[in-house]
Write an enzyme that holds these catalytic residues in place. Structure first.
Site, PDB file in Angstrom:
ATOM      1  N   PRO A   2       0.837  -1.205   0.000  1.00 58.58           N
ATOM      2  CG  PRO A   2      -0.608  -1.493   1.793  1.00 58.58           C
ATOM      3  CD  PRO A   2       0.649  -2.025   1.189  1.00 58.58           C
ATOM      4  CD  GLU A   3       4.263   2.858  -2.321  1.00 61.64           C
ATOM      5  OE1 GLU A   3       4.455   3.921  -1.704  1.00 61.64           O
ATOM      6  OE2 GLU A   3       5.117   1.974  -2.444  1.00 61.64           O
ATOM      7  NE  ARG A 110       5.825  -9.980   3.041  1.00 59.78           N
ATOM      8  CZ  ARG A 110       6.688  -9.469   2.184  1.00 59.78           C
ATOM      9  NH1 ARG A 110       6.245  -8.911   1.068  1.00 59.78           N
ATOM     10  NH2 ARG A 110       7.977  -9.501   2.437  1.00 59.78           N
TER      11      ARG A 110
END
Ligand code: ZN
Length: 273
Positions: A2-3, A110
């Protein structure tokens, strides 16, 4: 990963569903994120009202009566708004339950994300205090960038990806903004002209704004059973196009490495000058 645009889209998707409601309960199923979720966090936040949801860099900030929840989606996280209570899956680490029956579910396979709480002023928080300006605000100007490039021997691409200079310019956006502004990615920052700094600031803003706008069309995905928010497929003009003709001049796009990240550029459109 996600940016900034995805995080901003998440913010916009989440805020209307939780604003002005009280937190009735926070359920932590797995506290092992980048930093462990404090055991006391659920009781600290319980019964507080959600005042607003803002964003600083890639941190989502849920402002409560007395403190702030600081959430980072890490490499693989997402937040979903749920109207019911579907059985949590393996990576659904945290639920925030609101008194209107809404549930905010944090999923992070993660576990590089973060889920923290503070009552201290955010500007002094360890994770936030060293951050440079937000790219889409008036604090990020060409005068500012030009000044910050002076005497710097670092590559311009490396410089604009440095969160102490400006936040939220990830690798894809740096590639795209440099292509759009016609600047060679490995040009030394100290050699950037004033005109180039101006063009680059405009292009960084344009690239990020376009991605956020594109993300707006996926807002509906934030609500519902299993629908995860789509990290949007962007229309890319240079990134990932090595070996293909430049969309502006048809010269074959080259690829090189910058701090071990992929940099795609056009020798014709982005000359080293
Ligand atoms: Zn070209």
């Amino acid at each position: 990963m996600p940016e900034l645009p995805e995080v901003e889209t998440t913010r916009r998707g989440v805020e209307p569903h939780i604003q002005d409601h009280h937190i009735s309960r926070i359920v932590v199923r797995d506290k092992r994120l980048r930093w462990p979720i404090p055991d006391e966090l659920p009781q600290w936040a319980q019964d507080q009202r959600v005042l607003s949801v803002t964003r600083r860099s890639k941190y989502l900030l849920i402002h409560l009566d007395r403190g702030t929840l600081i959430i980072h989606l890490g490499m693989s996280g997402n937040l979903r708004v749920l109207m019911d209570d579907p059985t949590p899956t393996k990576h659904d680490h945290v639920d925030i339950e609101l008194d209107n029956g809404t549930r905010l579910r944090f999923n992070d396979p993660r576990r590089f994300g973060a889920f923290l709480y503070t009552e201290k002023p955010l500007a002094e928080h360890e994770l936030l205090k060293h951050l440079g300006p937000e790219p889409l605000t008036e604090d990020f100007t060409s005068d500012y960038l030009f000044l910050r490039t002076r005497k710097r021997k670092t590559k311009i691409k490396t410089l604009i990806m440095d969160a102490k200079i400006v936040v939220g310019v990830g690798n894809i956006y740096a590639n795209e903004a440099l292509f759009m502004s016609g600047i060679y990615p490995h040009k030394l920052a100290g050699k950037i002209t004033k005109a180039q700094a101006q063009r680059l600031v405009e292009c960084i803003k344009a690239v990020l704004a376009a991605a956020i706008e594109q993300g707006g069309t996926t807002l509906k995905d934030f609500v519902g059973g299993d629908g995860k928010p789509g990290y949007f497929a962007q229309s890319l003009n240079v990134y990932g196009r090595a070996g293909l003709p430049c969309l502006k001049c048809e010269t074959i796009i080259k690829e090189m490495r910058t701090n071990n990240r992929s940099t795609c550029y056009c020798r014709q459109c982005q000359p080293n000058r």
